[in-house]
Design a protein around this motif. Structure first.
Motif, PDB file in Angstrom:
ATOM      1  N   SER A  60       6.417  -5.967   4.439  1.00  0.00           N
ATOM      2  CA  SER A  60       5.971  -4.823   5.235  1.00  0.00           C
ATOM      3  C   SER A  60       6.743  -4.731   6.543  1.00  0.00           C
ATOM      4  CB  SER A  60       4.472  -4.953   5.540  1.00  0.00           C
ATOM      5  OG  SER A  60       4.054  -3.910   6.401  1.00  0.00           O
ATOM      6  N   ARG A  62       0.964  -4.930   9.357  1.00  0.00           N
ATOM      7  CA  ARG A  62      -0.149  -4.563   8.469  1.00  0.00           C
ATOM      8  C   ARG A  62      -0.175  -5.384   7.182  1.00  0.00           C
ATOM      9  NH1 ARG A  62      -3.030  -0.191  10.302  1.00  0.00           N
ATOM     10  NH2 ARG A  62      -1.956   1.162  11.761  1.00  0.00           N
ATOM     11  N   GLY A  63       0.982  -5.761   6.662  1.00  0.00           N
ATOM     12  CA  GLY A  63       1.047  -6.607   5.473  1.00  0.00           C
ATOM     13  C   GLY A  63       1.798  -7.879   5.802  1.00  0.00           C
ATOM     14  N   ARG A  64       1.243  -9.015   5.431  1.00  0.00           N
ATOM     15  CA  ARG A  64       1.857 -10.290   5.792  1.00  0.00           C
ATOM     16  C   ARG A  64       2.524 -10.928   4.582  1.00  0.00           C
ATOM     17  NH1 ARG A  64      -2.897 -12.325   9.898  1.00  0.00           N
ATOM     18  NH2 ARG A  64      -2.409 -10.792  11.481  1.00  0.00           N
ATOM     19  N   SER A  68       4.770  -9.794   2.772  1.00  0.00           N
ATOM     20  CA  SER A  68       4.845  -8.832   1.675  1.00  0.00           C
ATOM     21  C   SER A  68       6.027  -7.879   1.832  1.00  0.00           C
ATOM     22  CB  SER A  68       3.546  -8.020   1.612  1.00  0.00           C
ATOM     23  OG  SER A  68       3.386  -7.234   2.793  1.00  0.00           O
TER      24      SER A  68
END
Length: 152
Positions: free
Chosen positions: A25, A19-21, A23
């Motif tokens: 995640s 979902r977060g690249r 970052s």
């Protein structure tokens, strides 16, 4: 047989997308999709038409591929129905049954490298993964995995 001949046909695709690249995640979205693929130009080109049933909203996407007949290097462009922009192509080739493709790109205004890997290729299945690197390819974060299963 040309490099992408394995993909000709209709596939069920299990997607795992971070979902977060880049970052930190660890939250993955898992969802289904469908893919139809065919070759063109006697196997020197390939088209992939995708439907992705993403929980954030379903969409269509396509990959267009062209093999340079002199160098054998493939250029792969990904078109995503959620935007009108054209991403730079990833470039690469297959060696020993594994395809590795790379390009320079940007993520939120910062330079990154993008890597696609095609692996675990059989008549009825294949794996594709995408990874990003923010440090010039020293480390990679896998952020999207597609597991293909032939349906016909």
């Amino acid at each position: 047989m040309a490099d992408f001949d394995f993909q000709v046909g209709v596939w069920r695709v299990e997607h795992r997308k971070l979902r977060g690249r880049l970052s930190g995640s660890t939250d993955w979205a898992v969802f289904e999709g469908r893919c139809t693929a065919w070759t063109v130009m006697g196997g020197e080109g390939s088209v992939e038409d995708q439907f992705l049933d993403d929980p954030d909203g379903p969409y269509r996407a396509a990959a267009f591929r062209r093999r340079d007949p002199v160098s054998g290097v493939w250029s792969i462009w990904w078109f995503d129905g959620r935007s009108s922009g054209l991403e730079p192509p990833v470039l690469g080739r297959f060696e020993n049954g594994v395809g590795v493709f790379l390009c320079d790109d940007e993520l939120e205004g910062r330079p990154i490298q993008v890597r696609f890997i095609w692996s675990e290729i059989t008549h009825d299945s294949a794996r594709w993964e995408q990874a990003f690197s923010a440090d010039g390819g020293l480390t990679w974060e896998v952020n999207w995995i597609m597991q293909f299963e032939r349906t016909e």
